[in-house]
Design a protein around this motif. Structure first.
Motif, PDB file in Angstrom:
ATOM      1  N   ARG A 126      30.976  33.164  76.943  1.00 20.55           N
ATOM      2  CA  ARG A 126      29.801  32.298  76.845  1.00 20.55           C
ATOM      3  C   ARG A 126      29.643  31.638  78.211  1.00 20.55           C
ATOM      4  NH1 ARG A 126      27.971  27.687  72.777  1.00 20.55           N
ATOM      5  NH2 ARG A 126      27.321  26.199  74.326  1.00 20.55           N
ATOM      6  N   VAL A 127      28.438  31.697  78.744  1.00 20.45           N
ATOM      7  CA  VAL A 127      28.155  31.103  80.046  1.00 20.45           C
ATOM      8  C   VAL A 127      27.136  29.987  79.839  1.00 20.45           C
ATOM      9  CG1 VAL A 127      27.363  31.514  82.401  1.00 20.45           C
ATOM     10  CG2 VAL A 127      28.601  33.308  81.176  1.00 20.45           C
ATOM     11  N   ASP A 128      27.523  28.769  80.202  1.00 25.65           N
ATOM     12  CA  ASP A 128      26.635  27.607  80.100  1.00 25.65           C
ATOM     13  C   ASP A 128      26.018  27.342  81.467  1.00 25.65           C
ATOM     14  OD1 ASP A 128      27.263  27.120  77.421  1.00 25.65           O
ATOM     15  OD2 ASP A 128      28.963  25.845  77.952  1.00 25.65           O
ATOM     16  N   PHE A 129      24.701  27.189  81.477  1.00 24.39           N
ATOM     17  CA  PHE A 129      23.981  26.870  82.704  1.00 24.39           C
ATOM     18  C   PHE A 129      23.681  25.381  82.680  1.00 24.39           C
ATOM     19  CE2 PHE A 129      23.528  31.333  82.153  1.00 24.39           C
ATOM     20  CZ  PHE A 129      23.630  31.835  83.443  1.00 24.39           C
ATOM     21  N   GLU A 130      24.064  24.715  83.764  1.00 21.95           N
ATOM     22  CA  GLU A 130      23.977  23.254  83.809  1.00 21.95           C
ATOM     23  C   GLU A 130      23.107  22.771  84.958  1.00 21.95           C
ATOM     24  OE1 GLU A 130      28.101  22.182  84.137  1.00 21.95           O
ATOM     25  OE2 GLU A 130      28.416  22.418  81.987  1.00 21.95           O
ATOM     26  N   LYS A 131      22.461  21.651  84.731  1.00 25.43           N
ATOM     27  CA  LYS A 131      21.675  20.950  85.740  1.00 25.43           C
ATOM     28  C   LYS A 131      22.344  19.608  85.978  1.00 25.43           C
ATOM     29  CE  LYS A 131      17.744  20.751  88.055  1.00 25.43           C
ATOM     30  NZ  LYS A 131      17.507  21.657  89.151  1.00 25.43           N
ATOM     31  N   LEU A 136      12.405  34.102  85.857  1.00 22.92           N
ATOM     32  CA  LEU A 136      12.741  33.608  87.192  1.00 22.92           C
ATOM     33  C   LEU A 136      13.218  34.739  88.087  1.00 22.92           C
ATOM     34  CD1 LEU A 136      14.895  30.583  86.004  1.00 22.92           C
ATOM     35  CD2 LEU A 136      12.493  30.516  86.687  1.00 22.92           C
ATOM     36  N   GLY A 137      13.065  34.563  89.384  1.00 21.48           N
ATOM     37  CA  GLY A 137      13.617  35.517  90.332  1.00 21.48           C
ATOM     38  C   GLY A 137      15.115  35.296  90.515  1.00 21.48           C
ATOM     39  N   ASP A 138      15.543  34.056  90.364  1.00 15.84           N
ATOM     40  CA  ASP A 138      16.952  33.685  90.536  1.00 15.84           C
ATOM     41  C   ASP A 138      17.263  32.543  89.572  1.00 15.84           C
ATOM     42  OD1 ASP A 138      19.426  32.581  91.454  1.00 15.84           O
ATOM     43  OD2 ASP A 138      19.039  33.395  93.447  1.00 15.84           O
ATOM     44  N   TRP A 139      18.412  32.595  88.932  1.00 13.88           N
ATOM     45  CA  TRP A 139      18.792  31.584  87.936  1.00 13.88           C
ATOM     46  C   TRP A 139      18.889  30.194  88.538  1.00 13.88           C
ATOM     47  CZ3 TRP A 139      23.322  28.776  88.326  1.00 13.88           C
ATOM     48  CH2 TRP A 139      24.260  29.240  89.244  1.00 13.88           C
ATOM     49  N   ARG A 140      19.138  30.094  89.854  1.00 10.57           N
ATOM     50  CA  ARG A 140      19.299  28.794  90.511  1.00 10.57           C
ATOM     51  C   ARG A 140      17.986  28.017  90.609  1.00 10.57           C
ATOM     52  NH1 ARG A 140      21.504  32.235  94.242  1.00 10.57           N
ATOM     53  NH2 ARG A 140      23.543  32.870  93.580  1.00 10.57           N
ATOM     54  N   GLU A 141      16.865  28.661  90.285  1.00  9.90           N
ATOM     55  CA  GLU A 141      15.589  27.948  90.266  1.00  9.90           C
ATOM     56  C   GLU A 141      15.555  26.930  89.125  1.00  9.90           C
ATOM     57  OE1 GLU A 141      12.208  30.614  90.244  1.00  9.90           O
ATOM     58  OE2 GLU A 141      13.264  31.987  91.583  1.00  9.90           O
ATOM     59  N   ARG A 142      16.376  27.138  88.103  1.00 11.16           N
ATOM     60  CA  ARG A 142      16.354  26.257  86.935  1.00 11.16           C
ATOM     61  C   ARG A 142      17.678  25.510  86.729  1.00 11.16           C
ATOM     62  NH1 ARG A 142      13.112  27.678  81.774  1.00 11.16           N
ATOM     63  NH2 ARG A 142      12.135  25.698  82.074  1.00 11.16           N
ATOM     64  N   ALA A 143      18.798  26.068  87.166  1.00 14.86           N
ATOM     65  CA  ALA A 143      20.107  25.451  86.933  1.00 14.86           C
ATOM     66  C   ALA A 143      20.863  25.289  88.247  1.00 14.86           C
ATOM     67  CB  ALA A 143      20.920  26.315  85.974  1.00 14.86           C
ATOM     68  N   ASP A 144      21.831  24.371  88.232  1.00  7.95           N
ATOM     69  CA  ASP A 144      22.651  24.133  89.422  1.00  7.95           C
ATOM     70  C   ASP A 144      23.985  24.865  89.376  1.00  7.95           C
ATOM     71  OD1 ASP A 144      20.779  22.358  90.567  1.00  7.95           O
ATOM     72  OD2 ASP A 144      21.546  20.721  89.347  1.00  7.95           O
ATOM     73  N   SER A 145      24.493  25.112  88.167  1.00  4.42           N
ATOM     74  CA  SER A 145      25.788  25.783  88.055  1.00  4.42           C
ATOM     75  C   SER A 145      25.866  26.600  86.778  1.00  4.42           C
ATOM     76  CB  SER A 145      26.933  24.763  88.092  1.00  4.42           C
ATOM     77  OG  SER A 145      26.837  23.892  86.986  1.00  4.42           O
ATOM     78  N   ALA A 146      26.790  27.560  86.796  1.00  4.48           N
ATOM     79  CA  ALA A 146      27.053  28.401  85.626  1.00  4.48           C
ATOM     80  C   ALA A 146      28.556  28.336  85.355  1.00  4.48           C
ATOM     81  CB  ALA A 146      26.624  29.841  85.886  1.00  4.48           C
ATOM     82  N   VAL A 147      28.920  27.959  84.134  1.00  4.97           N
ATOM     83  CA  VAL A 147      30.318  27.777  83.763  1.00  4.97           C
ATOM     84  C   VAL A 147      30.681  28.811  82.699  1.00  4.97           C
ATOM     85  CG1 VAL A 147      32.016  26.165  82.838  1.00  4.97           C
ATOM     86  CG2 VAL A 147      30.135  25.324  84.249  1.00  4.97           C
ATOM     87  N   VAL A 148      31.729  29.592  82.970  1.00  4.64           N
ATOM     88  CA  VAL A 148      32.136  30.674  82.071  1.00  4.64           C
ATOM     89  C   VAL A 148      33.293  30.213  81.183  1.00  4.64           C
ATOM     90  CG1 VAL A 148      33.006  33.036  81.952  1.00  4.64           C
ATOM     91  CG2 VAL A 148      31.486  32.366  83.808  1.00  4.64           C
TER      92      VAL A 148
END
Length: 67
Positions: free
Chosen positions: A5-10, A47-59
């Motif tokens: 599970r990968v959580d995308f965080e801002k 999105l073209g890149d996930w970083r446009e919406r989130a700052d980090s991805a935690v696995v």
């Protein structure tokens, strides 16, 4: 192969807030799971890149407690 599970965080005022999660079934390792989740997250939001919406991805391996 394990599930991940990968959580995308801002970051807001220095605190991480989860804005989305992606489940990856059967990845060889956490790095591959993260790369697959990044692509899936970007496609999900158009999105073209996930970083446009989130700052980090935690696995985390599915079933594991992250905190």
């Amino acid at each position: 192969m394990p599930n991940y599970r990968v959580d995308f965080e801002k970051q807001i005022f220095g605190l991480p807030f989860t804005i989305g999660s992606v489940e990856i079934h059967r990845a060889r390792d956490p790095d591959r799971a993260r790369r697959a989740a990044e692509l899936k997250f970007a496609r999900q939001y158009g999105l073209g890149d996930w970083r446009e919406r989130a700052d980090s991805a935690v696995v985390a391996q599915a079933g594991d407690e992250r905190r």
